[in-house]
Design an enzyme around this catalytic site. Structure first.
Site, short mmCIF file in Angstrom:
data_model
loop_
_atom_site.label_atom_id
_atom_site.label_comp_id
_atom_site.label_asym_id
_atom_site.label_seq_id
_atom_site.Cartn_x
_atom_site.Cartn_y
_atom_site.Cartn_z
CE1 TYR A 29 -0.23 2.62 14.77
CE2 TYR A 29 -0.46 3.24 16.38
CZ TYR A 29 -0.78 2.51 15.29
OH TYR A 29 -1.74 1.43 15.72
CB ALA A 59 -5.42 -9.70 20.67
CB VAL A 76 -1.00 -0.25 1.13
CG1 VAL A 76 -2.20 -1.41 0.96
CG2 VAL A 76 -0.38 0.15 3.01
P1 NAI Z 1 -1.74 -6.79 12.18
O1 NAI Z 1 0.20 -6.94 12.69
O2 NAI Z 1 -1.80 -8.34 12.87
O3 NAI Z 1 -2.25 -6.70 11.09
C1 NAI Z 1 -1.99 -5.49 9.91
C2 NAI Z 1 -1.95 -6.04 8.40
O4 NAI Z 1 -1.31 -5.21 7.72
C3 NAI Z 1 -0.10 -7.59 8.67
O5 NAI Z 1 -0.95 -8.79 8.01
C4 NAI Z 1 0.84 -7.07 7.39
O6 NAI Z 1 1.08 -7.62 6.82
C5 NAI Z 1 -0.20 -6.12 6.75
N1 NAI Z 1 0.29 -4.82 5.61
C6 NAI Z 1 1.50 -4.25 6.40
N2 NAI Z 1 2.33 -2.57 5.72
C7 NAI Z 1 1.63 -2.99 4.57
C8 NAI Z 1 1.94 -3.37 3.01
N3 NAI Z 1 2.52 -1.78 3.50
N4 NAI Z 1 0.85 -3.17 2.47
C9 NAI Z 1 0.45 -3.94 2.41
N5 NAI Z 1 -0.36 -5.02 4.13
C10 NAI Z 1 0.64 -4.62 4.98
O7 NAI Z 1 -2.50 -5.91 13.14
P2 NAI Z 1 -3.86 -5.14 13.40
O8 NAI Z 1 -3.88 -5.21 14.59
O9 NAI Z 1 -4.60 -6.48 12.99
O10 NAI Z 1 -3.62 -3.32 12.98
C11 NAI Z 1 -4.29 -3.16 11.65
C12 NAI Z 1 -4.87 -2.15 11.65
O11 NAI Z 1 -5.53 -1.84 13.54
C13 NAI Z 1 -3.09 -1.62 11.69
O12 NAI Z 1 -3.42 -0.39 11.16
C14 NAI Z 1 -3.26 -0.66 13.70
O13 NAI Z 1 -2.39 0.28 13.13
C15 NAI Z 1 -4.96 -0.69 13.95
N6 NAI Z 1 -4.65 -0.47 14.85
C16 NAI Z 1 -4.98 -1.78 16.03
C17 NAI Z 1 -4.98 -1.96 17.16
C18 NAI Z 1 -5.01 -3.32 17.73
O14 NAI Z 1 -5.31 -3.12 19.13
N7 NAI Z 1 -4.04 -3.92 17.43
C19 NAI Z 1 -4.76 -0.84 17.94
C20 NAI Z 1 -5.45 0.37 17.08
C21 NAI Z 1 -4.58 0.42 15.85
#
Ligand code: NAI
Length: 703
Positions: A448, A481, A357
């Protein structure tokens, strides 16, 4: 003055009514609530009487009267139907909008029916109710129009199943009118006599409110939220203090017919009542035929969004580059492929995409995947993310740029080509992913948190650019999580922190049903709430003419910093409007009325003869007496005879119709800002003598 049949199809509103729990309680007291149904009167766990909906109609009804030009001397509120879609929250803003849907002719000397239909929504985005009001205009029948459709309501031939007594006090209309219906007939003994009554009468809608409470008490005790529909016909006037009975027959599960009886005379004052109740019918939120793109859907939250969307019929592009938590490494197709396989195993349809992305080409390719596989994009969830936490001084440009590149630039790169398709087709739902860390701050995450707040800025403008094309853009701040949070959140909470708890909010924001745009929602562990940027009222120092000193800032600090009565703006223009308004002297404060407001009241009377429409005065012989109160007021008589108009200062004893108003209201009315009908029904214009003659004023003068 014939009925204006061209009014059919004309818009009424939108009119917004801001209210607090106190308004809801005042209404409840007005319709007889008290300690016996405290849920309507106590702000703790307050429930709003569903018929409170009526209070929005006090402003739409005058518009309907004005548009159709009915003869005011013969109007009655004939019938009222309310269909409740959701319970009315204890505070917020109700916005009502509708049309004149029909004008029926009952025949010569039998009158006409004007039907106004409107729908009200709450500021939280929920649909509240649909109202159908019938105005019976006794003196307007016989214009050769369509007959009203015949409707039959069967009352069972047995004693009522329930009968609920009430004893409105002699003073009931005095309380009820404070909810908005300040028509003189319900308060002014002289006026009531002139209208042919012994004394002021109850508002029909006040009795309606009593009936609403009675129906709930009998059929759904303590559960006003179960009210689904209430319809009735107003049949007879009622004096305050008369004991009432609401007679109720349950005709089938969830349905009853009812009427209200004056126990002293036996008269039925409200008849042909229908009441329906039960759970709000819920339609399943579906995504059949929709194409969704979820970035970073190979794991964590994105994976769950993709699965849940697919389960409900969406075809999904599962994008994931499969990199490390900090975005490093070669990447892998495995995460995206696995999620696609999971979706297919459930019988859904999905394709994988492994683009990054963080580049414009990557963004374009992701959207191309959707177009190539499924022909379009309806939903985009910008979710991909990485973390590179460091305290600020250790935050080197590489760590800073990488995080901004994925979160903020990534959302830009994917949204831009998606937005083009959505704009073209006139439909789109976009969800951004922010974070509580961004909204509130978190040590060690400057990169971030800056990126996450950047996404709010992106949403704020995109919501405006997408509005015209039915593209809604909202933002979720999840807590769940995942590998991003494994070292941040306490392990005991991991089960409760399943991403599945976040998905319902994201799905709603992605759905056609989503009522909002430009909003931010926290979501996690089944707890959902809205976050917003609000602005306090602040202060103006030096009236914008003198440059304030820092010491003056200190002196007024408490007010500058206060968020009491803070406001949420939906765009820059609103905030600038308020800023400019702070420098515009309020009307009451100006010594002389502004010329643009039509000049002083005396000027208006001096110029009145010039605005006189002699053609419309054919055969009119009348003297109006104006008594204008306020600093700028005075008395003027307006003599109309032989198609001429003469204005005399002072009182004229031959006047047949006296109009009393405050100076500001009069200016507003004469400059067209306040429709005469609205002025009258809102109590701003009081008319004594021949009311019918007052209807001529708008015709005789080019207001
Ligand atoms: P995660 O690490 O499990 O999933 C994120 C996914 O994005 C990964 O599978 C990764 O391979 C993919 N990714 C990373 N960079 C990429 C790129 N350049 N192009 C395509 N794919 C890419 O993390 P999670 O927790 O599911 O996070 C999802 C979203 O939620 C993120 O934006 C995170 O910042 C946001 N978020 C999550 C929180 C949480 O409690 N888990 C809290 C606040 C925000």
């Amino acid at each position: 003055m014939a009925l204006n049949l061209d009014a059919v199809g004309k818009k009424i509103g939108p009119i917004s009514k801001e209210y607090t729990w106190k308004d809801a309680v005042l209404y409840a007291l007005g319709v007889g609530a008290g300690f016996s149904d405290l849920e309507y009167c106590y702000e703790k766990d307050l429930k709003v009487v569903p018929s409170f909906a009526i209070t929005t109609l006090y402003e739409t009804m005058p518009q309907a009267l004005s548009l159709t030009n009915v003869n005011l001397a013969g109007i009655l509120h004939g019938e009222q139907e309310l269909v409740f879609h959701n319970p009315i929250p204890p505070n917020g803003t109700m916005t009502i909008e509708g049309t004149i849907s029909n004008v029926y002719d009952k025949g010569e000397k039998k009158g006409a029916l004007v039907i106004a239909e409107s729908e009200a929504n709450h500021s939280s985005g929920i649909k509240l109710f649909t109202a159908r009001s019938t105005i019976f205009s006794r003196l307007d029948g016989g214009f050769g129009g369509e007959n009203p459709p015949a409707e039959t309501i069967e009352f069972p031939d047995r004693d009522p199943d329930f009968s609920v007594d009430a004893s409105p006090s002699e003073n009931q209309p005095l309380i009820y009118r404070l909810s908005g219906d300040v028509f003189q007939l319900h308060v002014d003994p002289e006026f009531a006599k002139m209208a042919g009554f012994e004394k002021p009468i109850m508002h029909g809608l006040c009795t309606h409110g009593y009936a609403c409470r009675a129906l709930i008490q009998a059929l759904i005790p303590g559960q006003p939220e179960q009210a689904r529909r209430m319809a009735c016909r107003f049949t007879k006037p009622l004096y305050p203090g008369m004991p009432l009975k609401t007679l109720i027959w349950k005709t089938e599960e969830g349905k009853a017919v009812w009427r209200v009886q004056n126990m002293e005379t036996g008269d039925i004052v409200i008849d042909r009542g229908v009441f329906e109740y039960g759970d709000i019918p819920k339609d399943e939120i579906r995504f059949d035929g929709r194409v969704a793109v979820v970035t970073g859907a190979g794991a964590g939250l994105g994976r769950v969004y993709a699965l849940e969307l697919a389960k409900r019929g969406a075809r999904v592009v599962v994008n994931d580059l499969g990199g490390a938590r900090d975005g490093s490494g070669e990447g892998s197709s495995t995460p995206a492929d696995q999620v696609v396989a999971e979706i297919k195993a459930l019988g859904g349809d999905a394709v994988a995409n492994y683009d990054n992305v963080a580049t414009p080409e990557g963004g374009q390719n992701i959207i191309n995947s959707a177009r190539d596989a499924f022909g379009t994009v309806d939903i985009l969830i910008n979710n991909a993310g990485i973390l590179r936490d460091k305290s600020f001084l250790k935050m080197d440009p590489n760590n800073w740029q990488s995080v901004l590149a994925v979160h903020l630039n990534g959302a830009y790169h994917v949204t831009r080509p998606a937005f083009a398709i959505m704009k073209e087709k006139g439909y789109g739902r976009i969800v951004m992913t922010t974070s509580a860390a961004g909204l509130y701050g978190n040590f060690g995450q400057t990169n971030y948190t800056a990126a996450k707040m950047g996404l709010i800025g992106l949403m704020n403008t995109l919501k405006l650019e997408g509005q015209k094309y039915n593209i809604k853009v909202n933002t979720v701040a999840p807590v769940a999580a995942s590998r991003l949070t494994e070292d941040v959140l306490p392990p005991d909470f991991f089960e409760k922190l399943k991403p599945e708890f976040v998905a319902p909010m994201v799905l709603y924001l992605s759905s056609e049903e989503c009522p909002v745009t430009g909003n931010i929602y926290n979501a996690g562990m089944g707890c959902y709430n809205r976050a917003a940027i609000v602005t306090g009222p602040g202060v103006v120092i030096g009236k914008g003419q003198e440059i304030p000193t820092p010491e003056q800032v200190v002196d007024t600090w408490e007010n500058i910093a206060s968020l009491k009565n803070a406001k949420e703006y939906t765009q820059l223009n609103e905030q600038i409007g308020d800023l400019l308004a702070a420098f515009t002297p309020k009307k009451a404060e100006t010594a002389e009325p502004a010329a643009t407001d039509g000049g002083s009241v005396a000027d208006i009377f001096n110029a009145m003869a010039d605005t006189f429409n002699a053609e419309a005065a054919e055969g009119v012989d009348v003297i109006f007496q104006f008594c204008i109160s306020g600093k700028d007021g005075g008395d003027w008589a307006c003599i109309i005879k032989d198609k001429t108009c003469t204005i005399d200062a002072g009182m004229n004893e031959q006047a047949v119709c006296t109009l009393k108003m405050a100076d500001n209201d009069f200016r507003d009315m004469m400059t067209g800002k306040l429709p005469a009908m609205q002025a009258y029904t809102s109590g701003k214009l009081q008319i004594e003598g021949d009311i019918m003659k007052s209807q001529l004023i708008e015709k005789l003068f080019k207001i």
